[in-house]
Design a protein around this motif. Structure first.
Motif, PDB file in Angstrom:
ATOM      1  N   ARG A 122       0.712  -1.149  -0.078  1.00 37.82           N
ATOM      2  CA  ARG A 122       0.026   0.043   0.113  1.00 37.82           C
ATOM      3  C   ARG A 122       0.970   1.220  -0.100  1.00 37.82           C
ATOM      4  O   ARG A 122       0.364   2.403  -0.644  1.00 37.82           O
ATOM      5  N   LEU A 123       1.945   1.183   0.506  1.00 37.47           N
ATOM      6  CA  LEU A 123       2.761   2.401   0.503  1.00 37.47           C
ATOM      7  C   LEU A 123       3.758   2.695  -0.573  1.00 37.47           C
ATOM      8  O   LEU A 123       4.023   3.797  -0.960  1.00 37.47           O
ATOM      9  N   ILE A 124       3.993   1.558  -1.406  1.00 36.18           N
ATOM     10  CA  ILE A 124       4.901   1.900  -2.562  1.00 36.18           C
ATOM     11  C   ILE A 124       4.206   2.624  -3.477  1.00 36.18           C
ATOM     12  O   ILE A 124       4.600   3.442  -4.177  1.00 36.18           O
ATOM     13  N   PRO A 125       2.615   2.341  -3.841  1.00 41.14           N
ATOM     14  CA  PRO A 125       2.033   3.564  -4.957  1.00 41.14           C
ATOM     15  C   PRO A 125       1.979   4.959  -4.491  1.00 41.14           C
ATOM     16  O   PRO A 125       2.132   5.614  -4.971  1.00 41.14           O
ATOM     17  N   ILE A 126       1.847   5.030  -2.928  1.00 40.29           N
ATOM     18  CA  ILE A 126       1.759   6.347  -2.375  1.00 40.29           C
ATOM     19  C   ILE A 126       3.360   6.879  -2.577  1.00 40.29           C
ATOM     20  O   ILE A 126       3.259   8.316  -3.034  1.00 40.29           O
ATOM     21  N   ARG A 127       4.284   6.313  -2.572  1.00 39.52           N
ATOM     22  CA  ARG A 127       5.668   6.767  -2.825  1.00 39.52           C
ATOM     23  C   ARG A 127       5.786   7.070  -4.280  1.00 39.52           C
ATOM     24  O   ARG A 127       6.408   8.222  -4.628  1.00 39.52           O
ATOM     25  N   ASP A 128       5.201   6.311  -5.138  1.00 41.22           N
ATOM     26  CA  ASP A 128       5.558   6.465  -6.512  1.00 41.22           C
ATOM     27  C   ASP A 128       4.778   7.544  -7.035  1.00 41.22           C
ATOM     28  O   ASP A 128       5.169   8.366  -7.895  1.00 41.22           O
ATOM     29  N   THR A 129       3.613   8.021  -6.628  1.00 44.87           N
ATOM     30  CA  THR A 129       2.735   9.021  -6.619  1.00 44.87           C
ATOM     31  C   THR A 129       3.124  10.188  -6.262  1.00 44.87           C
ATOM     32  O   THR A 129       3.241  11.178  -7.113  1.00 44.87           O
ATOM     33  N   ALA A 130       3.826  10.281  -5.015  1.00 41.43           N
ATOM     34  CA  ALA A 130       4.422  11.347  -4.529  1.00 41.43           C
ATOM     35  C   ALA A 130       5.673  11.776  -5.242  1.00 41.43           C
ATOM     36  O   ALA A 130       5.927  12.910  -5.534  1.00 41.43           O
ATOM     37  N   ALA A 131       6.494  10.851  -5.730  1.00 44.51           N
ATOM     38  CA  ALA A 131       7.541  11.108  -6.591  1.00 44.51           C
ATOM     39  C   ALA A 131       7.209  11.772  -7.879  1.00 44.51           C
ATOM     40  O   ALA A 131       7.766  12.583  -8.414  1.00 44.51           O
ATOM     41  N   ALA A 132       5.975  11.152  -8.555  1.00 49.90           N
ATOM     42  CA  ALA A 132       5.655  11.898  -9.776  1.00 49.90           C
ATOM     43  C   ALA A 132       5.241  13.309  -9.503  1.00 49.90           C
ATOM     44  O   ALA A 132       5.510  14.215 -10.482  1.00 49.90           O
ATOM     45  N   GLU A 133       4.550  13.375  -8.452  1.00 53.37           N
ATOM     46  CA  GLU A 133       3.958  14.779  -8.253  1.00 53.37           C
ATOM     47  C   GLU A 133       4.940  15.907  -7.878  1.00 53.37           C
ATOM     48  O   GLU A 133       5.139  17.073  -8.100  1.00 53.37           O
ATOM     49  N   ALA A 134       6.275  15.160  -7.092  1.00 54.14           N
ATOM     50  CA  ALA A 134       7.356  16.059  -6.895  1.00 54.14           C
ATOM     51  C   ALA A 134       8.082  16.317  -7.982  1.00 54.14           C
ATOM     52  O   ALA A 134       8.490  17.708  -8.088  1.00 54.14           O
ATOM     53  N   ALA A 135       8.209  15.710  -8.885  1.00 53.11           N
ATOM     54  CA  ALA A 135       8.854  16.013 -10.162  1.00 53.11           C
ATOM     55  C   ALA A 135       8.113  17.347 -10.869  1.00 53.11           C
ATOM     56  O   ALA A 135       8.680  18.081 -11.289  1.00 53.11           O
TER      57      ALA A 135
END
Length: 157
Positions: A122-135
């Motif tokens: 559950r945490l990995i998609p949150i991390r991936d979404t946050a990384a995309a938004e951070a970019a």
């Protein structure tokens, strides 16, 4: 004329500096979620291989990983770890960490491993979404800061 040029360069450098600071903050948030995922993987490994209690797992954890999570103090419980995170992670990730903390150490080994796997998945998609938004936010920060600095220079000249 040289004072105007000096002022224009100073304003542009201030805009560039502000964008660098904002971009560093975004990078730190992304790195924090990655480090938390790494810590959960470490917890899973220690539970699977050694059946270690939480205090021993934190004692054996890599200090750089804990610092990247935002934890700069010695902790012996997962609740203490969550409270010591600075800056706090996004709300969704924080809820997952609290759920993981509530389940940690309350059942058999196989159930603990399932809990680790579930929370990590559950945490990995949150991390991936946050990384995309951070970019996206880093590009936006750079564009807005430099554009604002250039507009200020144009208005002042």
């Amino acid at each position: 004329m040289s004072f105007k040029l000096f002022g224009a360069v100073a304003v542009m450098l201030a805009g560039l500096g502000l964008s660098l600071v904002l971009n560093a903050r975004e990078a730190r948030r992304s790195a924090q979620l990655s480090a938390i995922c790494d810590l959960l993987r470490f917890f899973r490994t220690r539970i699977d291989c050694y059946l270690s209690p939480v205090g021993e797992i934190f004692a054996a954890a890599d200090k750089k990983t804990l610092e990247a999570c935002g934890c700069n103090t010695a902790v012996t419980s997962f609740d203490g770890f969550i409270e010591s995170l600075d800056p706090p992670p996004p709300e969704e990730a924080l809820c997952l960490l609290r759920s993981f903390s509530a389940e940690l150490g309350s059942s058999y080994r196989e159930d603990q491993l399932k809990s680790c796997d579930y929370h990590l998945s559950r945490l990995i998609p949150i991390r991936d979404t946050a990384a995309a938004e951070a970019a996206k936010r880093r590009r936006l920060n750079t564009a807005l800061c430099l554009t604002l600095a250039a507009a200020t220079v144009i208005l002042l000249i």
